[in-house]
Design an enzyme around this catalytic site. Structure first.
Site, PDB file in Angstrom:
ATOM      1  N   LYS A   1       0.826  -1.216   0.000  1.00 19.62           N
ATOM      2  CA  LYS A   1       0.000   0.000   0.000  1.00 19.62           C
ATOM      3  C   LYS A   1       0.859   1.265   0.000  1.00 19.62           C
ATOM      4  O   LYS A   1       0.554   2.228  -0.684  1.00 19.62           O
ATOM      5  CB  LYS A   1      -0.922  -0.019   1.221  1.00 19.62           C
ATOM      6  CG  LYS A   1      -1.797   1.204   1.320  1.00 19.62           C
ATOM      7  CD  LYS A   1      -3.002   0.963   2.183  1.00 19.62           C
ATOM      8  CE  LYS A   1      -2.821   1.393   3.586  1.00 19.62           C
ATOM      9  NZ  LYS A   1      -4.073   1.390   4.358  1.00 19.62           N
TER      10      LYS A   1
ATOM     11  N   GLY B   1      11.072  -7.446  18.934  1.00 20.54           N
ATOM     12  CA  GLY B   1      11.446  -8.577  19.794  1.00 20.54           C
ATOM     13  C   GLY B   1      12.032  -9.764  19.082  1.00 20.54           C
ATOM     14  O   GLY B   1      13.186 -10.158  19.328  1.00 20.54           O
TER      15      GLY B   1
ATOM     16  N   GLU C   1      10.461 -13.679  26.458  1.00 20.24           N
ATOM     17  CA  GLU C   1       9.423 -12.648  26.502  1.00 20.24           C
ATOM     18  C   GLU C   1       8.242 -13.167  27.309  1.00 20.24           C
ATOM     19  O   GLU C   1       8.229 -14.332  27.721  1.00 20.24           O
ATOM     20  CB  GLU C   1       9.002 -12.256  25.075  1.00 20.24           C
ATOM     21  CG  GLU C   1      10.098 -11.508  24.332  1.00 20.24           C
ATOM     22  CD  GLU C   1       9.695 -11.038  22.949  1.00 20.24           C
ATOM     23  OE1 GLU C   1       8.522 -11.159  22.591  1.00 20.24           O
ATOM     24  OE2 GLU C   1      10.578 -10.546  22.241  1.00 20.24           O
TER      25      GLU C   1
ATOM     26  N   HIS D   1      -0.282  -3.977  24.005  1.00 25.98           N
ATOM     27  CA  HIS D   1       1.098  -4.222  24.466  1.00 25.98           C
ATOM     28  C   HIS D   1       1.315  -3.447  25.757  1.00 25.98           C
ATOM     29  O   HIS D   1       1.018  -2.249  25.824  1.00 25.98           O
ATOM     30  CB  HIS D   1       2.096  -3.786  23.395  1.00 25.98           C
ATOM     31  CG  HIS D   1       3.469  -4.325  23.629  1.00 25.98           C
ATOM     32  ND1 HIS D   1       4.276  -3.905  24.662  1.00 25.98           N
ATOM     33  CD2 HIS D   1       4.180  -5.286  22.976  1.00 25.98           C
ATOM     34  CE1 HIS D   1       5.426  -4.570  24.625  1.00 25.98           C
ATOM     35  NE2 HIS D   1       5.387  -5.418  23.610  1.00 25.98           N
TER      36      HIS D   1
ATOM     37  N   ARG E   1       0.914 -11.322  28.133  1.00 22.10           N
ATOM     38  CA  ARG E   1       0.740  -9.904  27.825  1.00 22.10           C
ATOM     39  C   ARG E   1      -0.585  -9.308  28.324  1.00 22.10           C
ATOM     40  O   ARG E   1      -0.614  -8.183  28.803  1.00 22.10           O
ATOM     41  CB  ARG E   1       0.817  -9.782  26.316  1.00 22.10           C
ATOM     42  CG  ARG E   1       1.228  -8.488  25.822  1.00 22.10           C
ATOM     43  CD  ARG E   1       1.516  -8.584  24.353  1.00 22.10           C
ATOM     44  NE  ARG E   1       2.907  -8.869  24.103  1.00 22.10           N
ATOM     45  CZ  ARG E   1       3.437  -8.924  22.877  1.00 22.10           C
ATOM     46  NH1 ARG E   1       2.670  -8.741  21.836  1.00 22.10           N
ATOM     47  NH2 ARG E   1       4.699  -9.168  22.714  1.00 22.10           N
TER      48      ARG E   1
ATOM     49  N   HIS F   1      -1.910  -3.130  20.043  1.00 21.97           N
ATOM     50  CA  HIS F   1      -0.689  -3.623  19.391  1.00 21.97           C
ATOM     51  C   HIS F   1      -0.956  -4.684  18.323  1.00 21.97           C
ATOM     52  O   HIS F   1      -0.288  -4.705  17.297  1.00 21.97           O
ATOM     53  CB  HIS F   1       0.228  -4.189  20.470  1.00 21.97           C
ATOM     54  CG  HIS F   1       1.506  -4.773  19.963  1.00 21.97           C
ATOM     55  ND1 HIS F   1       2.429  -4.034  19.254  1.00 21.97           N
ATOM     56  CD2 HIS F   1       2.032  -6.028  20.053  1.00 21.97           C
ATOM     57  CE1 HIS F   1       3.469  -4.803  18.939  1.00 21.97           C
ATOM     58  NE2 HIS F   1       3.243  -6.020  19.394  1.00 21.97           N
TER      59      HIS F   1
ATOM     60  N   ARG G   1      -2.372 -13.512  22.087  1.00 26.00           N
ATOM     61  CA  ARG G   1      -1.200 -14.076  21.412  1.00 26.00           C
ATOM     62  C   ARG G   1       0.018 -14.130  22.325  1.00 26.00           C
ATOM     63  O   ARG G   1       0.316 -13.165  23.039  1.00 26.00           O
ATOM     64  CB  ARG G   1      -0.860 -13.224  20.183  1.00 26.00           C
ATOM     65  CG  ARG G   1       0.420 -13.623  19.496  1.00 26.00           C
ATOM     66  CD  ARG G   1       0.627 -12.842  18.238  1.00 26.00           C
ATOM     67  NE  ARG G   1       0.801 -11.429  18.475  1.00 26.00           N
ATOM     68  CZ  ARG G   1       1.960 -10.848  18.790  1.00 26.00           C
ATOM     69  NH1 ARG G   1       3.053 -11.574  18.907  1.00 26.00           N
ATOM     70  NH2 ARG G   1       2.021  -9.546  18.964  1.00 26.00           N
TER      71      ARG G   1
HETATM   72  C1  SIN Z   1       7.888  -6.999  21.443  1.00 32.85           C
HETATM   73  O1  SIN Z   1       9.047  -6.940  21.039  1.00 32.85           O
HETATM   74  O2  SIN Z   1       7.574  -6.825  22.619  1.00 32.85           O
HETATM   75  C2  SIN Z   1       6.794  -7.268  20.457  1.00 32.85           C
HETATM   76  C3  SIN Z   1       6.867  -8.647  20.007  1.00 32.85           C
HETATM   77  C4  SIN Z   1       5.499  -9.140  19.697  1.00 32.85           C
HETATM   78  O3  SIN Z   1       4.570  -8.372  19.519  1.00 32.85           O
HETATM   79  O4  SIN Z   1       5.355 -10.353  19.702  1.00 32.85           O
END
Ligand code: SIN
Length: 518
Positions: free
Chosen positions: A48, A61, A127, A246, A294, A355, A390
């Site tokens: 786009k 990440g 993470e 996020h 998250r 996010h 997720r």
């Molecule tokens: C992050 O780096 O915190 C984002 C990675 C993600 O959204 O999985």
């Protein structure tokens, strides 16, 4: 929302092109699916905007994959399903975690330069929601850029792939349940550049919906176009209520535009969350503390902000060596410095913002939708792999695994799908009615932040839906004369569908948290 096409057009009067496969989107899912299509197919990838303007490019990440000695796909499966709050499609998760190492190896073969230790082994980080270190990354915190750049090189080396930049997909053309092509606007002059791309298959890899919210990490171009046009064309959508926030985004109370992410890897490497009074709080909310899934961290921050009457909290990583931080997080370090925060010495002000989108165009395990010839992958698709929340760094992975699967399915069956240059037209829109689309867009975004955020309730969502439906109705009636006008209509459509989904799911689940949960 009853509109079938957003503008008037007649394909017999506009220029046309013929392709085997048209891929909408030039993020990781779109590029990797194109890369995996047979070399004898004529493929067109539509971007786009410029090629560095998608969410994949911004991803910091990394990519989760069970490749370490102490890790196994079974553990990755367990963490994904746990983060997904019991709502994952376990068949999809099983495919994702088992096939992950293969796609990472393919990326390494085509030259993706992931970070490695002196012995040449891939380095991993941790993470939120992961029980161990399994997130592969590149240039510290610029994983998306590295993967996109290497895939662009690989696609450009294939003579059968054409990449068109600044091409806006307007509507899908479907006849008798089969996808026949795509109406697009090519270039900058929207009025004069309509084209129809006839094709055997479309892969919709157009990304998520971030710009339906005022505060989002998503790129400006992420306006839910693919999901919205697939919906108009009759594709089944699912899980629309599941929107991910996020937890740690650089606090920026004013201004528009995408917000800057402070990667979860900062917490994975030891960063701690402090409320406005400098008190650590995460252990009071979850035994995994700062690396809890998250949705839980975002809600905990939201709750601390409310308790302390503040609009942000702090992320503290100052206890780590300054040299290490500058090397491990170069993007975050320099961006924060520009904003006046030296992460080696200062607390980083953060707050949760929109996010990622777990819902989207429903697909099977090969990326097929209910419309023959229409495939979807990446954030635009709903494979069910993410459930209601997720797991961190599973998104680029999903784009890879299911993008490749779309390609493999197309490779085996495509020649059964004929290309028919049939006529499509629409003359139902009455010209002349103008609108202030920019104002409408701001209104929708404010409603979504206020009522379809981290906490929701039925009464407020009903009111927001009525309001957004009325905006959508005037957008549907108006003469849409620019990409921005159509994007705003797409945003209105997505916002209404998120609210509808969220209203009808009465019980809280993962990222969908209702204060009036049954
Ligand atoms: C992050 O780096 O915190 C984002 C990675 C993600 O959204 O999985």
């Amino acid at each position: 929302m009853s509109l079938r096409y957003v503008i008037n057009f007649d394909t017999s009067k506009i220029e046309s092109e013929i392709w085997d496969v048209v891929v909408i989107g030039s993020g990781i899912a779109g590029l990797y699916s194109a890369f995996n299509l047979d070399s004898n197919l004529k493929i067109c990838i539509l971007s786009k905007g410029a090629l560095d303007k998608n969410n994949s490019y911004l991803a910091q990440g990394g990519i989760a994959a069970a490749m370490g000695e102490d890790d196994m796909p079974e553990y990755h499966f367990k963490d994904t399903v746990k983060a997904g709050a019991g709502h994952c499609n376990e068949e999809a998760v099983d495919i994702l975690v088992r096939e992950a190492p293969k796609d990472i190896e393919i990326l390494c073969r085509i030259g993706t330069n992931f970070d490695r230790n002196p012995e040449g082994m891939l380095v991993t980080t941790r993470e939120g929601g992961h029980g161990c270190f399994r997130v592969i990354h590149a240039h510290g915190d610029a994983t998306g850029k590295e993967v996109v750049d290497s895939l662009l090189r690989a696609c450009r080396n294939k003579e059968n792939i054409t990449i068109k930049e600044n091409c806006f997909a307007i509507d899908m053309l479907v006849a008798e349940g089969r996808c026949a092509g795509l109406l697009i606007a090519e270039g900058t002059d929207f009025e004069s550049t309509k084209k129809v791309l006839y094709c055997r298959s479309i892969i919709c890899a157009s990304g998520g919906i971030g710009q339906a919210y005022k505060n989002t990490t998503n790129s400006e171009v992420v306006t839910g176009d693919g999901i919205s046009m697939a919906y108009r064309a009759g594709a089944v959508l699912s899980d629309m209520e599941f929107v991910q926030f996020h937890p740690t985004v650089f606090y920026q109370p004013t201004g528009k535009g995408s917000r800057f992410l402070i990667s979860e890897a900062v917490r994975g490497e030891g960063g701690i969350l402090l409320n406005i009074n400098h008190r650590r709080f995460m252990k009071e909310y979850h035994e995994m503390g700062e690396v809890a899934p998250r949705d839980i961290v975002s809600r905990a921050i939201f709750s601390e902000m409310r308790k302390t009457g503040s609009d942000h909290v702090f992320l503290d990583i100052t206890h780590k060596d300054a040299f290490y931080l500058r090397k491990r997080f170069p993007t975050i370090y320099s961006r924060c410095l520009k904003e006046g925060v030296d992460i080696t010495r200062d607390y980083i002000p953060v707050y949760p913002v929109q996010h990622y989108f777990m819902g989207g165009i429903r697909t099977d395990m090969t990326g097929r939708t209910n419309i023959e010839g229409l495939y979807a992958c990446g954030e635009a698709a709903n494979t069910g792999v993410h459930g209601a929340n997720r797991l961190a760094s599973n998104s680029l992975l999903e784009g890879l695994v299911f993008g490749r699967r779309c390609a493999e399915d197309i490779n085996t069956g495509i020649h059964k799908l004929k290309i028919e240059k049939r006529r499509f037209f629409n003359n139902l829109k009455s010209p002349g009615k103008s609108l202030n689309a920019a104002e409408a867009r701001d209104e929708i975004k404010m409603q979504m932040d206020a009522y379809a955020g981290i906490e929701r309730n039925g009464r407020d969502m009903e009111k927001a839906l009525d309001y957004i439906n009325s905006i959508a109705a005037s957008l549907e009636e108006a003469d849409l004369r620019s990409v921005s006008d159509i994007e705003t209509l797409n945003i209105a459509c997505i916002a209404a569908l998120i609210l509808k989904g969220a209203i009808s799911r009465k019980k809280s689940c993962g990222s969908h948290y209702r204060t009036d949960s049954e």
